[in-house]
Design an enzyme around this catalytic site. Structure first.
Site: not given
Lengths: 727, 449
Positions: B79, B109, B186
């Site tokens: 992402h 992911d 992230s």
């Protein structure tokens, strides 16, 4: 009188003198003449202060006094509710040292607490003593003479012509008593063809003066018939004692009361589905109640006309109809029929015998325009625990308002508050108009219906068969032609070349998006892409616009819901309120049901390829749909299930024979909710056995303490095991 | 839930074996752990397409990453680099490079990037991805760029090693940690006290001390495919499973082995093989299968997802008490999200329906198609009545099934301007057919000038 003569003489002399000095001047200037006339009459002008009672109960008579405002020359209204403590000032004229004449407001004397006559800071108490009904005047007696006042003196010399009169007026304007003069030259004489009378636009509440400036009469009404007593002095008017009018009013009320019957209506306690929808709301609020206290107007044939704003499904739920008589006894009533347009039903005394004390309401036969200038009463009635509460509001007809069907009716103030019904009568007690909620109006607007039309409606008995008490499944009534439609956006309307036609027929139109096979629409040849305009029925008398609005499109997006709603919120979803499939009871079916009903022959106007076409069809009964589908409430699970109907099958792409039962509602915290069953899911199998109806599901659940359900949303399926605990 | 984090950690070499712990200062342990990974920490800035407004817009985002090979491979989240047009990486030594995507998997992911360094560049310090599973209570450091604050290190413990997150991909059983993790973390590493990367941080929770990390052993399973095939290349059978025991739903199937089949995807090998809801799968390729709890699901999904495509495998299942056998041929799962394209003049973003991404739209349009993924709120499509999630069935009277077909209409529409400014559109909304006229007379770009 003598003084006046002297004054006149003096004027004359001055004129002669002026003539001698300047031959071209033939008399006093207009300004001088007007000043002189005002000076002569000004001492008679007083203000009458009316103090209204403030502790009136809700059912006391009402009033609404329209009066022509001399300042802006338009009609204003004075109403009870808006008055409060503040006195209402009215112009008055002293006609004797202790007598004042004023406009008769024709309000019941028990509304008034006291009256005062005021001038120049001085005031004395006064009380009404006599009425002059023809002239619309009220005579007051003063408790003592008012200092600084002088009564009017009336001359016996009538004016040569109405327009040569002048008018002396007296108003309470912005806190000051003001007198003035209106010259006759600007006045109009008009012929009223509807009434056959020629009338003079005399300013209301003015003293009429002849050419010489002498008082000849007082005008309390405007306009006045030219041939009447317009120019006669009050001494020649025919008065009546105050009590006589009050007695007439009491008699009128008694008479009206005898024509009104308290009616009690009960609607069966039904499950919410299929009947909870409000097709239209109204100020009368009937549709939200199970017990309705209303009233009926007695008709000559033992029937009652009852204003009632229930839709077809709600009417179908009626299971009790009773008349409550004055002595409290109850009599059963039968349902006769309901009108399609106006929200009114006709009921009948069950045993056919009308109680002797019930007298029919008399309908006025004369033409409505002839009521111009006459006294009328707005009647507001309510059923208060079986007793009829009645209040009257008197007014003189000064204007007419157009109604939605193009007729003109006097504006009357009646029944505006909840639970009240209204009509309007002449002083003789003849009803010339009734008020009913309009089924066609989106907001349940209450509109006046002239007696002639009421009589016509009652005589023709053009009842809508959809409105009738029914039992069981039959209670849900939906007429349909068998199409699904979408909103016609402006761009679509342009593309379909119907913009002009939409405007001409005052409809927003609807685009047919699906025609169900074998339905009236399919047989009549309607196709996807046609634009519906309107439908006519009842021999072409009733018309309804076929429209769809944006709110009907789309509905609930299940996918979005499952993605974003947490479990708690999701459980609150009620498939009755939100459903992703087309709403069979809404949209154009709603209009068709309300207006025509199942089995009605209608003509549908539509546009195809830019051409307006018409087709005839007989409305069918909509097939069993989500709201009318049989249900099973599984109490042990805490869930409600329904048969899957055609539109639900369409949405879930379930074949005609594919098993399935829809989950309508799941109660939070109950076993079904705990096990993860959610509304708007399909149960296909119970313990491996296919299930085709809610009833069958109920049978399969009986006696089990654990069941395994095969459940499906749109694409996803799963197995749900529910532990059922004995409570 | 979707946060971009970058986190960098420098483990100082300090080994904390249980018996030896008393001898070592805890501070040294942390510093050593930090020192081992911190040099490999990468701060990632991306410029990506934003199609969610029905306009061709761009935005910048930041995330984190960790270098795992000397020649400049780094891991981050899918992402972080999704729809990225430009990926810039800042290394701990201050050097900055662009990076290219080598392989990426939306379901896990995870994305593998390669720094675009000139030939002959020196080796980079690479962090070690441990094949060992972490334990609850392990002290961990999260490294990255929370809220864009590069070179941040936070500390916590592994709160849970087998967290099942229903909405977050079928293949991952997550680590949960209370190390402070925020948007920007992230793609950053979660590092144990030995200075090994135990996972890649992917999801946070702004309301509490719960963040979720993709375990390194799971990443290692798909790393070869990412490296060589550009993606995880999952195989697909199309089963929907339920565990035997589901405490939350108070549901217990009276079996000790196998997994309940909740259903099968339309058109899948499992559907074709005739599996039905309520069947119980007990063995695949001769090996037993048991999913007692939801936490057992990701391992099974990965196992099935890594079966070789096109090769028939034997499965055993139980229906109505009888054990049955069947052959299944797994096929390539393929894309899990459709392509999308903005049509600025029309004022909407169209997207291909993907059964994994939009199962309900795929239900309404089983043969696939294109739907309105976003509308410009005051653009031509929105003004003409089109809404998000409308499936486009027909355009100008002709069926539309692909983005390419729609684009052909768009190019023609642009060419025919200004003579023609309207086109008929048929859509499916909630399975219901509706028609609109798309009026694109207004030029949305005119106002911007």
């Amino acid at each position: 009188m003598k003084n006046h003569m002297m004054f006149l003489l003096a004027l004359g002399l001055a004129a002669v003198a002026a003539l001698g000095a300047k031959p071209e001047n033939r008399g006093p200037s207009r300004c001088e003449r007007m000043n002189a006339a005002i000076a002569r009459h000004a001492a008679s002008a007083v203000t009458v202060q009316i103090f209204f009672k403030t502790d009136l109960d809700e059912d006391a008579d009402d009033f609404d006094i329209p009066y022509l405002c001399p300042n802006c020359n338009s009609v204003h209204h004075r109403q009870r509710d808006r008055n409060g403590e503040k006195p209402y000032p009215m112009a008055g004229y002293l006609v004797a040292p202790d007598r004042v004449l004023m406009q008769d407001l024709v309000i019941s004397s028990n509304l008034v607490s006291r009256m005062e006559v005021v001038r120049g800071g001085q005031k004395v108490a006064a009380c009404p003593v006599r009425r002059y009904p023809a002239e619309g005047a009220l005579e007051l007696k003063l408790s003592a003479p008012l200092p600084g006042t002088k009564p009017l003196v009336f001359a016996s010399v009538p004016p040569q012509s109405a327009t040569e009169c002048s008018y002396f007026y007296n108003v309470f304007d912005k806190g000051l008593l003001v007198s003035g003069l209106v010259s006759g030259e600007s006045l109009r004489v008009r012929h009223f063809a509807d009434i056959g009378k020629t009338m003079l636009d005399v300013p209301q509440n003015t003293v009429v003066l002849n050419e010489a400036g002498e008082a000849v009469s007082i005008a309390f009404c405007s306009p006045m018939p030219i041939e009447a007593s317009t120019f006669s002095a009050p001494s020649q008017w025919k008065g009546e004692e105050l009590g006589a009018g009050e007695a007439r009013l009491t008699e009128l009320k008694r008479k009206l009361r005898a024509s009104l019957v308290a009616v009690y209506i009960h609607r069966a306690e039904e499950k919410k589905h299929g009947s909870g929808r409000m097709i239209f709301s109204s100020s009368m609020d009937d549709e939200n109640k199970r017990d309705i206290d209303t009233l009926g107007y007695a008709l000559g044939n033992g029937e009652l006309l009852v204003p009632l704003s229930l839709n077809a499904s709600q009417t179908a739920e009626i299971d009790k109809l009773e008349a409550v008589l004055a002595d409290g006894t109850r009599r059963k009533l039968d349902f006769v029929g309901a009108f399609g347009g106006h929200a009114a039903v006709v009921l009948r005394f069950a045993d056919g015998s009308v109680p002797p004390e019930v007298k029919p309401l008399v309908f006025h036969q004369g033409p409505i325009p002839a009521l111009f200038q006459s006294l009328i009463y707005g009647v507001t009635a309510a059923n208060r625990d079986g007793k009829i509460a009645l209040s009257l509001s008197s007014t003189r007809v000064k204007e007419f308002e157009s109604t939605s069907d193009g007729t003109y009716l006097p504006s009357v103030s009646v029944g505006e508050r909840k639970g009240r019904h209204g009509f309007a009568v002449t002083p003789a007690g003849e009803c010339f108009m009734g008020f009913f909620p309009d089924r066609e109006s989106r907001y349940g607007q209450v509109i006046g219906v002239p007696a002639a039309k009421l009589g016509e409606m009652l005589a023709k008995r053009d009842f809508n068969p959809e409105y009738a008490p029914r039992t069981g499944k039959d209670r849900i009534r939906v007429a349909w032609m068998g199409v699904e439609a979408q909103e016609l956006t402006e761009e679509l309307a342009r593309q379909k070349k119907v913009i002009g036609q939409l405007a001409a027929y005052e409809t927003r139109g609807a685009l047919v998006s699906r025609v169900h096979p074998g339905t009236p629409a399919a047989q009549a040849g309607l196709r996807e892409g046609d634009v519906l305009l309107y439908a006519r029925g009842g021999n072409g008398k009733r018309k309804v616009e076929l429209e769809m609005r944006d709110m009907r499109m789309g509905g609930l997006d299940l996918a979005e819901l499952f993605q974003h709603a947490d479990d708690t919120r999701f459980l609150q979803i009620d498939a009755d309120e939100f459903s992703p499939w087309p709403d069979v009871e809404g949209g154009i079916n709603e209009a068709l049901t309300t207006k025509f009903g199942i089995g009605a022959k209608i003509i549908v106007a539509y546009v195809r390829d830019g051409k307006k076409l018409e087709t005839e069809m007989t409305l069918a009964r909509a097939p069993v749909h989500y709201r009318s589908a049989p249900r099973h409430k599984a109490k042990a699970l805490g869930a409600v299930f329904a048969d899957v109907t055609f539109e639900v099958r369409g949405y879930f792409k379930l074949g005609d024979d594919a098993p399935g039962v829809l989950v309508c509602k799941v109660q939070a915290g109950h076993p079904a909710a705990v096990a993860g069953l959610r509304p708007l899911e399909i149960v296909t199998h119970v313990n491996g056995e296919p299930v085709n109806s809610a009833k069958r599901l109920g049978e399969l659940l009986r006696g089990k303490d654990e069941v395994q359900l095969s459940v499906r949303r749109l694409a996803a399926t799963r197995v749900v095991r529910i532990q059922i605990k004995e409570k | 839930m979707r946060f971009l984090f970058g986190l960098v950690l420098l483990p100082f070499a300090c080994v904390a074996a249980h018996p030896a712990m008393q001898a070592t200062d805890f501070r040294d342990i942390v510093l050593n752990a930090r020192a081992k990974v911190f040099p490999s920490l990468v701060y990632v800035r991306v410029v990506c397409k934003d199609l969610t407004e029905g306009r061709n817009e761009k935005l910048t985002a930041s995330g984190s990453g960790v270098v795992i090979s000397k020649d400049g491979e780094l891991l981050t989240n899918h992402h972080v680099i999704d729809k990225a047009e430009e990926i810039r990486c800042l290394l701990s030594d201050g050097s900055a490079y662009e990076a290219k995507v080598v392989g990426s998997d939306k379901d896990m992911d995870i994305a593998l990037l390669k720094l675009q360094r000139p030939g002959g560049s020196p080796d980079l310090p690479a962090a070690e991805l441990t094949p060992d599973h972490a334990e609850i209570g392990d002290v961990v450091l999260a490294m990255g760029a929370p809220w864009g604050l590069a070179r941040s290190v936070t500390m916590g413990i592994i709160s849970c090693t087998d967290r099942y997150l229903e909405q977050c991909g079928p293949y991952t059983l997550w680590y949960q940690t209370d190390a402070a993790i925020s948007p920007g973390n992230s793609g950053g590493p979660l590092v144990d006290t030995k200075g090994r990367v135990v996972g890649i941080n992917a999801r946070g929770n702004t309301r509490g001390a719960q963040a979720f990390t993709i375990p390194s052993p799971t990443i290692l399973e798909i790393l070869p495919n990412l490296r060589t095939k550009g993606g995880a290349h999952w195989s697909w059978l199309g089963f929907q499973f339920q565990p035997l025991r589901d405490f939350d739903r108070n549901t217990y199937f009276p079996y000790t082995n196998g997994v309940m089949i909740a259903g099968t995807d339309i058109g899948s090998p499992a559907r074709k093989a005739g599996f039905r809801p309520g069947d119980r799968l007990v063995a695949v390729d001769g090996q037993g299968v048991t999913v007692r709890h939801v936490e057992d699901l990701p391992a099974l999904e990965r196992r099935l997802g890594r079966l070789p495509c096109g090769t028939a495998i034997a499965v055993a299942y139980v229906r109505d008490g009888a054990q049955l056998a069947a052959k299944l041929v797994p096929c390539e799962k393929g894309k899990v999200e459709g392509d999308e394209k903005v049509f600025p003049r029309w004022g909407f973003t169209a997207k291909e329906i993907n059964r994994f991404n939009e199962p309900d739209l795929a239900f309404h349009a089983p043969k696939g198609g294109v739907y309105v993924a976003a509308t410009d709120w005051e653009g031509n499509a929105a003004n003409s009545g089109l809404r998000r999630r409308d499936i486009i069935v027909e355009f100008d009277g002709a069926k539309v099934a692909t983005l390419g077909e729609l684009d052909a209409f768009y190019q023609k529409a642009l060419k025919d301007l200004p003579a023609r400014t309207r086109v008929d559109v048929s859509v499916l909304r909630q399975g219901r057919p509706l028609r609109f006229v798309l009026n694109y007379q207004e030029d949305p770009e005119k106002d911007d000038q």
